[in-house]
Design a protein around this motif. Structure first.
Motif, PDB file in Angstrom:
ATOM      1  N   LEU A 289       0.826  -1.208   0.000  1.00 17.48           N
ATOM      2  CA  LEU A 289       0.000   0.000   0.000  1.00 17.48           C
ATOM      3  C   LEU A 289       0.865   1.265   0.000  1.00 17.48           C
ATOM      4  CD1 LEU A 289      -2.794  -1.059   2.516  1.00 17.48           C
ATOM      5  CD2 LEU A 289      -3.110  -0.485   0.101  1.00 17.48           C
ATOM      6  N   LEU A 290       1.921   1.257   0.802  1.00 18.51           N
ATOM      7  CA  LEU A 290       2.831   2.405   0.829  1.00 18.51           C
ATOM      8  C   LEU A 290       3.408   2.658  -0.557  1.00 18.51           C
ATOM      9  CD1 LEU A 290       4.785   1.676   4.152  1.00 18.51           C
ATOM     10  CD2 LEU A 290       3.135   3.513   3.776  1.00 18.51           C
ATOM     11  N   LEU A 291       3.840   1.589  -1.199  1.00 19.30           N
ATOM     12  CA  LEU A 291       4.448   1.718  -2.509  1.00 19.30           C
ATOM     13  C   LEU A 291       3.436   2.175  -3.554  1.00 19.30           C
ATOM     14  CD1 LEU A 291       7.093   1.302  -4.044  1.00 19.30           C
ATOM     15  CD2 LEU A 291       6.374  -1.061  -4.504  1.00 19.30           C
ATOM     16  N   GLU A 292       2.248   1.612  -3.511  1.00 18.63           N
ATOM     17  CA  GLU A 292       1.211   1.961  -4.490  1.00 18.63           C
ATOM     18  C   GLU A 292       0.873   3.452  -4.440  1.00 18.63           C
ATOM     19  OE1 GLU A 292      -3.625   1.393  -4.943  1.00 18.63           O
ATOM     20  OE2 GLU A 292      -2.481  -0.051  -3.749  1.00 18.63           O
ATOM     21  N   HIS A 293       0.626   3.959  -3.266  1.00 22.91           N
ATOM     22  CA  HIS A 293       0.190   5.357  -3.147  1.00 22.91           C
ATOM     23  C   HIS A 293       1.343   6.333  -3.367  1.00 22.91           C
ATOM     24  CE1 HIS A 293      -3.947   4.546  -2.034  1.00 22.91           C
ATOM     25  NE2 HIS A 293      -3.525   3.609  -1.201  1.00 22.91           N
ATOM     26  N   ALA A 294       2.530   5.989  -2.903  1.00 26.82           N
ATOM     27  CA  ALA A 294       3.676   6.883  -3.126  1.00 26.82           C
ATOM     28  C   ALA A 294       4.017   6.963  -4.606  1.00 26.82           C
ATOM     29  CB  ALA A 294       4.879   6.401  -2.313  1.00 26.82           C
ATOM     30  N   ARG A 295       3.979   5.839  -5.308  1.00 35.46           N
ATOM     31  CA  ARG A 295       4.286   5.845  -6.741  1.00 35.46           C
ATOM     32  C   ARG A 295       3.222   6.586  -7.549  1.00 35.46           C
ATOM     33  NH1 ARG A 295       6.847  -0.183  -8.045  1.00 35.46           N
ATOM     34  NH2 ARG A 295       9.012   0.407  -7.527  1.00 35.46           N
ATOM     35  N   ALA A 296       2.030   6.724  -6.973  1.00 33.52           N
ATOM     36  CA  ALA A 296       0.971   7.481  -7.647  1.00 33.52           C
ATOM     37  C   ALA A 296       1.119   8.984  -7.405  1.00 33.52           C
ATOM     38  CB  ALA A 296      -0.394   7.000  -7.171  1.00 33.52           C
ATOM     39  N   GLY A 297       2.226   9.378  -6.738  1.00 30.48           N
ATOM     40  CA  GLY A 297       2.488  10.795  -6.512  1.00 30.48           C
ATOM     41  C   GLY A 297       1.816  11.368  -5.292  1.00 30.48           C
ATOM     42  N   ARG A 298       1.317  10.513  -4.411  1.00 21.90           N
ATOM     43  CA  ARG A 298       0.598  11.001  -3.238  1.00 21.90           C
ATOM     44  C   ARG A 298       1.532  11.163  -2.041  1.00 21.90           C
ATOM     45  NH1 ARG A 298      -2.819   6.609  -5.133  1.00 21.90           N
ATOM     46  NH2 ARG A 298      -4.504   7.482  -6.405  1.00 21.90           N
ATOM     47  N   ARG A 299       1.111  12.050  -1.151  1.00 15.90           N
ATOM     48  CA  ARG A 299       1.813  12.204   0.125  1.00 15.90           C
ATOM     49  C   ARG A 299       1.146  11.261   1.118  1.00 15.90           C
ATOM     50  NH1 ARG A 299       2.364  18.653   0.874  1.00 15.90           N
ATOM     51  NH2 ARG A 299       0.140  18.482   0.523  1.00 15.90           N
ATOM     52  N   VAL A 300       1.903  10.299   1.596  1.00 18.46           N
ATOM     53  CA  VAL A 300       1.372   9.240   2.442  1.00 18.46           C
ATOM     54  C   VAL A 300       1.875   9.430   3.869  1.00 18.46           C
ATOM     55  CG1 VAL A 300       1.195   6.747   2.782  1.00 18.46           C
ATOM     56  CG2 VAL A 300       1.418   7.682   0.461  1.00 18.46           C
ATOM     57  N   VAL A 301       0.969   9.316   4.827  1.00 18.55           N
ATOM     58  CA  VAL A 301       1.358   9.272   6.231  1.00 18.55           C
ATOM     59  C   VAL A 301       1.119   7.862   6.744  1.00 18.55           C
ATOM     60  CG1 VAL A 301       0.652   9.937   8.568  1.00 18.55           C
ATOM     61  CG2 VAL A 301       1.071  11.697   6.866  1.00 18.55           C
ATOM     62  N   ARG A 302       2.172   7.250   7.267  1.00 13.11           N
ATOM     63  CA  ARG A 302       2.043   5.951   7.942  1.00 13.11           C
ATOM     64  C   ARG A 302       1.941   6.271   9.420  1.00 13.11           C
ATOM     65  NH1 ARG A 302       0.601   2.014  10.104  1.00 13.11           N
ATOM     66  NH2 ARG A 302       1.672  -0.020  10.162  1.00 13.11           N
ATOM     67  N   LEU A 303       0.728   6.188   9.956  1.00  9.31           N
ATOM     68  CA  LEU A 303       0.440   6.644  11.317  1.00  9.31           C
ATOM     69  C   LEU A 303       0.416   5.458  12.265  1.00  9.31           C
ATOM     70  CD1 LEU A 303      -0.323   9.225  12.914  1.00  9.31           C
ATOM     71  CD2 LEU A 303      -2.719   8.673  12.447  1.00  9.31           C
ATOM     72  N   LYS A 304       1.347   5.488  13.227  1.00 12.79           N
ATOM     73  CA  LYS A 304       1.501   4.369  14.158  1.00 12.79           C
ATOM     74  C   LYS A 304       1.240   4.819  15.586  1.00 12.79           C
ATOM     75  CE  LYS A 304       5.068   1.886  11.532  1.00 12.79           C
ATOM     76  NZ  LYS A 304       4.592   0.498  11.708  1.00 12.79           N
ATOM     77  N   GLY A 305       0.619   3.953  16.369  1.00 22.72           N
ATOM     78  CA  GLY A 305       0.460   4.255  17.786  1.00 22.72           C
ATOM     79  C   GLY A 305       1.809   4.328  18.474  1.00 22.72           C
TER      80      GLY A 305
END
Length: 478
Positions: A289-305
């Motif tokens: 999922l990280l790779l898919e959205h980042a490669r689509a040019g999106r700014r991704v936040v991976r939000l962890k507790g």
């Protein structure tokens, strides 16, 4: 009874009829605000203030003289009851309800179908503050604080953005690129020129920025953000900024709703829940999922507790991103050990009782069996076990077998830092029984060491501790 949650809305009243019932100073204030909005204002009352009469003479409002009649509502989009007679206000509200017309009764939230907020006006930028009628004075105090924060030039900046809106939309068709461009422009040199009153220079700078943005290509990225243990107030300012810039947010199950509520409203939220015994999303799936959205040019936040680098597998995710050439950064969070201990009144170190702290993961039998229990059983240290609820019997057995005293104080902190926080105090030899007796469930943290007993006397947040509270260690003599 608490005030109901309101749906915030800004009404377009220009040219639309609004009835104000009342002819005194309160009604006058309401009429003045409605005139600013361009409403077609009709005012009904037996008598009218001097200003209301003057505005009528100037043709700005229409007066209806007499006692209230339901026919006054004919053609109205909105009604404000502002008389000094509660019976009349009630009659206005009842008539409006029958006609399905939104009605505000001044200082009467129960009879109102909408509330008039406190307003910070930087037109066309307008900020409204409401407590749902529960505490109007508090809304006014909040408004005063916001007034001090917002520069007067923001209105001119909003007007500039409005003038360029169609051109920007036409030249930057992709929503994500357009939003990122506007975020940069509205916080950069264009905004500074507007603040100085140099509007023509600001327009020229905006054209330069737009031309450069057209030529650039979208570059996706990932920000690894620690959300903390649950209390939204513990999120860092940098973490908050990342949430407000994100196109996509991949969040753990344990990230609180209060933290998620701080995200940009149109960001895509994707839960990638992983909890003991049930793996709704595998780690490989998260990587994909990280790779898919980042490669689509999106700014991704991976939000962890908690913190992404403390039992959060953040390092694995960064290694994956690096291997695939994805830009990333890390925003640390307050890890559960620090937050749960602090919110339970338990200092993790104490010069009389604990000179070191060990953070230990105990999410499965295999991880427990590989630990150095001889070192963990040593005195004058604090142990904090993450994900240890299912392994309490084995943790106790290992510590006792390697020499830790059965009377060693322990604390189980469930939902640490959240409003539903529970703290169970007791001794190491009765640890599993304590958890079973109080039905302790994940997320919960185990603290072992003499400092745990201090939770009984230094407690300050949430419900009082449960369990047989042990005497606190003696403090250092003065």
């Amino acid at each position: 009874m608490p005030a109901s949650r309101l749906y915030p809305i800004f009404a377009e009243l220009a040219g639309r009829r609004v009835l104000v019932a009342g002819g005194g100073q309160v009604a006058e204030r309401k009429v003045a605000a409605l005139l600013e909005a361009g409403a077609d204002v009709h005012v009904g009352a037996p008598a009218f203030s001097r200003n209301l009469g003057l505005w009528a003479d100037q043709g700005r409002i229409c007066l209806i003289s007499g006692e209230f009649e339901p026919s006054w509502l004919d053609g109205a989009w909105l009604v404000i009851a502002a008389t000094s007679d509660s019976a009349v206000n009630a009659a206005v509200a009842a008539a409006a309800a029958r006609e399905r017309i939104w009605c505000n009764v001044v200082d009467d939230a129960q009879r109102s179908s909408f509330q008039v907020p406190a307003v910070i006006d930087r037109s066309p930028l307008v900020v409204a503050v409401s407590t749902g009628g529960a505490a109007p004075v508090l809304a006014r105090l909040v408004r005063e604080q916001i007034e001090r924060l917002l520069d007067p030039s923001l209105g001119a900046l909003a007007a500039l953005a409005d003038r360029w809106r169609a051109r920007i939309r036409g030249r930057l068709a992709d929503l994500g690129r357009r939003r990122r461009f506007l975020e940069k422009v509205l916080q950069g040199r264009v905004a500074e020129f507007v603040r100085r009153g140099q509007i023509a220079i600001a327009e020229s700078a905006l054209e330069q920025e737009l031309a450069a943005a057209e030529k650039s290509t979208a570059q996706g990225s990932v920000v690894l953000v620690g959300a903390g243990p649950g209390d939204a107030g513990l999120l860092t300012l940098r973490g908050l900024r990342a949430l407000n810039e994100a196109d996509v947010i991949l969040h753990d199950r344990l990230v609180s709703r209060e933290v998620l509520a701080l995200a940009r409203r149109d960001a895509e939220l994707i839960e990638v829940a992983k909890e003991a015994g049930t793996h709704h999303t595998t780690q490989a799936g998260i990587h994909a999922l990280l790779l898919e959205h980042a490669r689509a040019g999106r700014r991704v936040v991976r939000l962890k507790g908690g913190d992404p680098f403390v039992f959060g597998r953040g390092g694995e995710e960064l290694e994956f991103l690096q291997q695939h050439g994805i830009a990333f950064e890390v925003v640390p969070g307050i890890t559960a050990a620090l937050a749960c201990a602090a919110y339970s009144g338990i200092p993790l170190t104490h010069r009389d009782h604990a000179q070191s702290v060990r953070l230990v993961t105990a999410h499965c039998r295999e991880s427990l069996d590989t630990l150095d229990w001889q070192a963990l059983a040593a005195e004058r240290q604090t142990l904090v076990f993450y994900m240890g609820v299912a392994g309490l019997e084995r943790i106790r057995a290992h510590l006792l077998a390697h020499g830790r005293a059965g009377a060693t104080p322990v604390a189980l902190v469930e939902n640490g830092s959240r409003t539903e926080q529970r703290v169970v105090l007791g001794a190491l030899d009765e640890l599993p029984q304590l958890a079973a007796q109080h039905a302790v469930k994940s997320p919960a943290l185990l603290i072992v060491g003499e400092v745990a007993a201090l939770g009984g006397c230094l407690h300050w947040f949430g419900a009082a501790p449960l369990g047989p509270v042990l005497p606190a260690p003696l403090a250092r003599a003065a």
